[in-house]
Scaffold this active site. Structure first.
Site, short mmCIF file in Angstrom:
data_model
loop_
_atom_site.label_atom_id
_atom_site.label_comp_id
_atom_site.label_asym_id
_atom_site.label_seq_id
_atom_site.Cartn_x
_atom_site.Cartn_y
_atom_site.Cartn_z
N THR A 35 0.88 -1.13 0.06
CA THR A 35 -0.20 0.09 -0.10
C THR A 35 0.80 1.22 -0.07
OG1 THR A 35 -0.10 -0.35 2.32
CG2 THR A 35 -2.09 -0.92 0.94
N GLU A 45 6.32 4.59 7.44
CA GLU A 45 5.73 5.94 6.86
C GLU A 45 6.48 7.19 7.40
OE1 GLU A 45 1.25 4.72 5.89
OE2 GLU A 45 1.61 5.82 7.57
N LYS A 94 4.03 -6.87 3.89
CA LYS A 94 4.08 -5.51 3.65
C LYS A 94 3.53 -4.66 4.85
CE LYS A 94 0.50 -3.67 3.14
NZ LYS A 94 -0.59 -2.74 4.25
N THR A 135 -0.95 -1.31 9.02
CA THR A 135 -1.58 -2.35 8.18
C THR A 135 -0.45 -3.40 7.68
OG1 THR A 135 -3.35 -1.18 7.70
CG2 THR A 135 -3.32 -3.05 6.42
N ASN A 157 -0.25 10.43 5.77
CA ASN A 157 -1.63 10.01 6.46
C ASN A 157 -2.46 11.25 6.03
OD1 ASN A 157 -1.39 7.12 7.73
ND2 ASN A 157 0.60 8.08 8.24
#
Length: 404
Positions: free
Chosen positions: A155, A275, A181, A192, A399
């Site tokens: 993602t 991230e 992932k 996630t 985000n």
């Protein structure tokens, strides 16, 4: 943005496993977003799943099917989590399983669905069903198939994640391949996060389940990017039973070591690709009265926004680490017995700043990409290690724009 350099490993063939991927246009055109894993008959399969109360529809269906039959196929889509979708989400997850049944002839409940992406939006079942024939037509068992599958489950990740390990069992070589992932919403509790690991070892399901639970506790359950436990987390372990049997104590110990190697490698790759991450941080807590106490202290530090932003700024603001340790859930805490080190630089001892500490030495460590924070509690002999990242401007940007 990611910390350090990694490359996808050469994946050996695991007899009894084939993987296919397709571009189904689930969220964005012209990107791999659908993966099918084919499992030969006779395999053993184990899984761990999120404990989030709002677990996604595919998690509910996968648990249900795993309890009823040995899976023959796994279907993974990215771009849509199929979480927070109620009864319609369950119908949609089951529709994907039915589509595999119609294309392959296997029982509907021998298919496990997995999804990752945006929460709360209807699953585009038509797009998935449209892409399934291509995924099945592109099945392979070589390293290319593994890498394309690793690409197809991403993602917000910036790179694919794969790991390989081998061990000797009864004079035979046993192989483990794993892909994962995960980049944000990472605080597995079973992020996630999705992970799929396959081995050619012959292992009974009950033992496989036990080994997976123990290894997940030492790997995926010891990482955090942002303290958010996903609705969709899952880690699946497939033993095709085409190779050496794992049954005796020595064989189990050898396999456990190889499994830990793969899962810890994948878990650390998730943190390195967190991230907006610019730092990879290892938190080692020792001299605790229990492993849970050590974990509580480590995660309290790892989840502190003040600690994480200091790490991003390379600011040797050691007081933020001290404050986080002090608010952890530890009864009868004797702070005079606690020591805190930044790599080999002593920060805290005897309840305050170490006499040997200098701002120059602390700043030099904080400027590194890889940082180790060592916390000794002076309370016992238990220990735990947790891996985390810093908190940057890019995390907020990623985000804030996630659904756009």
């Amino acid at each position: 943005m990611a910390v350090g350099q990694t490359s996808f490993p050469d994946m050996p063939v695991i007899e009894g496993i084939r993987l296919g991927s397709a571009k189904a246009g689930i969220k964005k055109p012209d990107r791999r977003d659908l993966v099918v894993i084919e499992i030969a008959e006779g395999a053993s399969v184990a899984g761990t799943f999120t404990r989030n109360a709002f677990c996604a529809a595919p998690v509910l269906v996968a648990r249900e099917h795993l309890a009823e039959k040995t899976p023959r196929y796994m279907v993974i889509n990215t771009g849509n989590a199929n979480a927070g979708t109620g009864e319609q989400g369950l119908r949609d997850a089951r529709a994907c399983c039915m589509a595999i049944r119609e294309l392959t002839g296997v029982p509907y409940d021998a298919v496990l669905p997995f999804s990752t992406g945006v929460i709360g939006e209807p699953l585009p079942v038509n797009s998935i069903c449209f892409g399934l024939p291509d995924a099945l037509a592109n099945m392979g068992d070589d390293s290319v198939a593994w890498q394309q599958a690793a690409e197809g489950i991403l993602t917000t990740d910036t790179r694919t994640k794969g790991a390989v390990a081998t061990c000797e069992i009864g004079g035979q070589s046993v192989t483990l391949n794993g892909i994962a992932k995960g980049s944000g919403m990472i605080r597995p509790d079973m992020a996630t996060m999705l992970a799929f690991v396959a081995t050619d070892a012959a292992i009974e399901r009950s033992l496989l389940e036990s080994l997976l639970r123990e290894s997940v506790a030492r790997s995926f359950n010891c990482i955090t990017v942002d303290s958010d436990t996903s609705t969709n987390d899952a880690c699946m372990l497939i033993a095709t039973r085409r190779g050496a049997a794992v049954a005796g104590d020595d064989e189990i110990a050898a396999f456990r070591e190889a499994l830990d190697k793969v899962l810890i490698d994948l878990a650390q790759q998730i943190i390195r690709d967190g991230e907006g991450a610019t730092k990879f941080v290892t938190l080692e807590v020792s001299q605790a009265s229990s492993r849970q106490e050590a974990l509580d202290v480590a995660f309290t530090v790892a989840h502190s926004p003040l600690v994480k932003t200091a790490l991003y700024a390379s600011d040797a603001n050691w007081g933020r680490i001290l404050a986080a340790v002090g608010r952890a859930r530890v009864e009868d805490f004797d702070v005079a017995r606690v020591t805190i080190d930044l790599d080999d630089v002593r920060l805290v001892e005897q309840g305050g700043r170490a006499e040997s500490y200098t701002e120059e030495a602390g700043s030099a460590i904080m400027a590194r990409e890889d940082i180790v924070i060592r916390i000794a509690l002076g309370r016992g002999e238990s220990a735990a290690t947790v891996w985390t990242s810093d908190l940057s401007h890019d995390y907020v940007t990623i985000n804030a724009d996630y659904r756009s």
